[in-house]
Design a protein around this motif. Structure first.
Motif, mmCIF file in Angstrom:
data_model
loop_
_atom_site.group_PDB
_atom_site.id
_atom_site.type_symbol
_atom_site.label_atom_id
_atom_site.label_comp_id
_atom_site.label_asym_id
_atom_site.label_seq_id
_atom_site.Cartn_x
_atom_site.Cartn_y
_atom_site.Cartn_z
ATOM 1 N N GLY A 125 0.812 -1.215 0.000
ATOM 2 C CA GLY A 125 0.000 0.000 0.000
ATOM 3 C C GLY A 125 0.841 1.258 0.000
ATOM 4 N N ASP A 126 1.960 1.245 0.738
ATOM 5 C CA ASP A 126 2.819 2.432 0.808
ATOM 6 C C ASP A 126 3.470 2.745 -0.530
ATOM 7 O OD1 ASP A 126 2.176 2.653 3.454
ATOM 8 O OD2 ASP A 126 4.057 1.823 4.223
ATOM 9 N N ILE A 127 3.780 1.719 -1.303
ATOM 10 C CA ILE A 127 4.333 1.956 -2.639
ATOM 11 C C ILE A 127 3.288 2.657 -3.512
ATOM 12 C CG2 ILE A 127 5.082 0.788 -4.760
ATOM 13 C CD1 ILE A 127 6.496 -1.262 -2.899
ATOM 14 N N GLY A 128 2.037 2.241 -3.397
ATOM 15 C CA GLY A 128 0.966 2.942 -4.108
ATOM 16 C C GLY A 128 0.801 4.370 -3.626
ATOM 17 N N ASN A 129 0.888 4.575 -2.297
ATOM 18 C CA ASN A 129 0.764 5.930 -1.747
ATOM 19 C C ASN A 129 1.913 6.815 -2.216
ATOM 20 O OD1 ASN A 129 -1.565 5.310 -0.321
ATOM 21 N ND2 ASN A 129 -0.456 4.757 1.544
#
Length: 503
Positions: free
Chosen positions: A252-256
């Motif tokens: 999720g953090d890579i997407g964020n």
């Protein structure tokens, strides 16, 4: 966790801390105060140092005796990592770090009255708190063409409040002042006097994204106090929960991070893959954040063959999809142009500030609690700790990507070698006023929870040092020298948590 313990007069704190650090081989992991006047008539300052090379800890307890000035020698002039800890001690206990270069309030804001200290034992829930009026001073940056840009504390998204004041020359950031702790919940105060079993629910809800990491740190601390043995199967299931949490956070953090520069394909794929993992969490435990699985003495539920198949199938599909997403990012010149050499955190700054987790490893600081101070079943597992040296947004991205792959491997090892046996064990009685701490490696870095037991297995003092706590100051180092449109990207690359501060 334990280690060497040294009790000293407060006047010798700086000298003792210098000796304990052994020229930087031992790093400051936490610093906090305790009101022990009901026990021994004293205030105490605790400092915990850790060394990954020696796999050991040192704790120094500095005593402020009754009648002595309510002050202690500041460690900040010799170790920058102490700066926030000492400001928080000053806010919440009224103990003054003599020689601190910046004693502006940290946790308490302008509406809190001066001279009222909420973590002292004589501050009770029925204490009347009048409205305070004071001014928070922000050091100015002066010069021709310099101007300020205030951002927050209310933001456009559904994030929590934080105020950032940029000093700019054109679009270039000269300085950034961050003001946080807008929604502090007083959890450390609220759990005083509660049984450990009740306080666990507070620990589990300090932060949604770090629910497992915080719960695991808390229960391991209590289990250390009780000298309890946790069943092997429960230890493996705890690691399974921790790695599932790390995996959905990193994906999720890579997407964020892609949202920080408006790269829509990365945003969409990151959200899609994170959702698949959180739905897996819910199928396994009934909770998307994996709450309710870890308990004192073990875990509350087992996994079945069908669940094991579900995990393997979900992660098999995700592995190919995730590799495709990372290929999309690694081969996009426009994307790489934004993340390479942006938001640099030099290695020495990371060391000096005590930065942990992804942010530290992206700046060449090789540390991971799972490997250096193994807990639960990690001591029986094989995994790599990715380390990059460029210290930029790209490095923080690649560390997360590599760690996600390692998490999948760890989960595979757990499922293949899951031992039989019990899920929980009884906790022996806990001695009043005994102390212990536990550390876990969350998706953001190391968490440290410290406890002093009260009478009848209750809490006398609870301390939470989340991974975001030492990492927030690093943002003010990484942002200057960049243009202001890159700040959201830099901020997201650290993936700092407001809730973990506002505990």
């Amino acid at each position: 966790m334990t280690g060497t313990f040294q009790k000293i007069p407060v006047a010798t704190l700086r000298a003792s801390a210098t000796l304990a650090s052994r020229g930087g081989q031992y790093r400051l992991s936490a610093m906090f105060a305790n009101d022990e006047r009901k026990i021994n008539g004293c205030f105490a300052i605790y400092t915990i140092f850790s060394s990954k090379e020696e796999g050991a800890f040192k704790t120094i307890k500095a005593i402020i005796k009754q009648g002595e000035p309510l002050e202690f020698p500041s460690l900040t002039p010799i170790m920058a990592a102490a700066a926030w800890y000492e400001r928080e001690i000053h806010d919440l206990f009224g103990l003054t770090p003599v020689g601190h270069p910046d004693l502006r309030p940290l946790v308490l804001h302008e509406n809190w009255p001066r001279g009222l200290y909420p973590l002292r034992k004589d501050f009770t829930p029925d204490t009347s708190v009048p409205e305070g009026v004071s001014e928070y001073l922000v050091p100015p940056v002066q010069g021709e063409g310099v101007f300020e840009v205030p951002v927050g504390p209310i933001h456009a998204g559904i994030i929590e409040p934080g105020h950032f004041r940029f000093s700019q020359a054109g679009e270039n950031i000269i300085n950034i002042e961050a003001k946080l702790f807008f929604t502090h919940r007083g959890i450390e105060k609220a759990v005083e006097g509660l049984p450990f079993t009740t306080a666990l629910y507070q620990a589990e809800r300090i932060c949604g994204a770090c629910s497992v990491a915080n719960t695991l740190a808390f229960v391991q601390t209590v289990e250390t106090l009780a000298a309890a043995e946790v069943p092997a199967r429960a230890e493996c299931l705890r690691v399974l929960a921790a790695e599932l949490e790390r995996l959905y956070n990193h994906v999720g953090d890579i997407g964020n991070l892609c949202a920080g520069l408006g790269f829509a394909p990365g945003i969409s794929h990151g959200s899609r893959l994170k959702e698949q993992l959180m739905r897996l969490n819910e199928r396994l435990t009934g909770n998307r954040f994996l709450r309710g699985w870890i308990c004192l003495g073990g875990v509350t539920m087992d996994i079945t063959r069908d669940m094991i198949y579900d995990i393997k199938q979900t992660l098999s599909e995700l592995t190919g999809d995730f590799a495709g997403v990372m290929g999309l990012l690694r081969n996009n010149d426009a994307f790489l142009d934004r993340v390479n050499n942006t938001g640099l955190l030099p290695q020495q700054a990371a060391v000096d500030l005590g930065v942990v987790g992804v942010a530290a490893r992206a700046s060449g600081v090789d540390g991971d609690v799972r490997r250096d101070f193994p807990y639960a079943a990690y001591r029986r597992l094989s995994f790599s700790v990715p380390v990059y040296t460029s210290g930029d947004v790209a490095a923080r991205l690649w560390v997360r990507a590599d760690e996600a792959v390692e998490s999948i491997k760890i989960i595979g090892q757990i499922l293949e070698g899951l031992p039989g046996g019990k899920l929980t064990s009884e906790l022996p009685p806990i001695s009043a006023y005994s102390t212990a701490f536990g550390m876990t490696e969350s998706a953001r870095g190391s968490n440290l929870h410290w406890l002093m037991a009260g009478e009848n297995s209750t809490i006398y003092r609870y301390v939470v040092r989340s991974a975001s706590y030492p990492n927030w100051p690093a943002l003010t180092v990484a942002a200057p020298g960049n243009i202001i449109p890159d700040f959201p990207l830099i901020n997201k690359s650290f993936e700092l948590c407001y809730a973990c501060l506002d505990r």
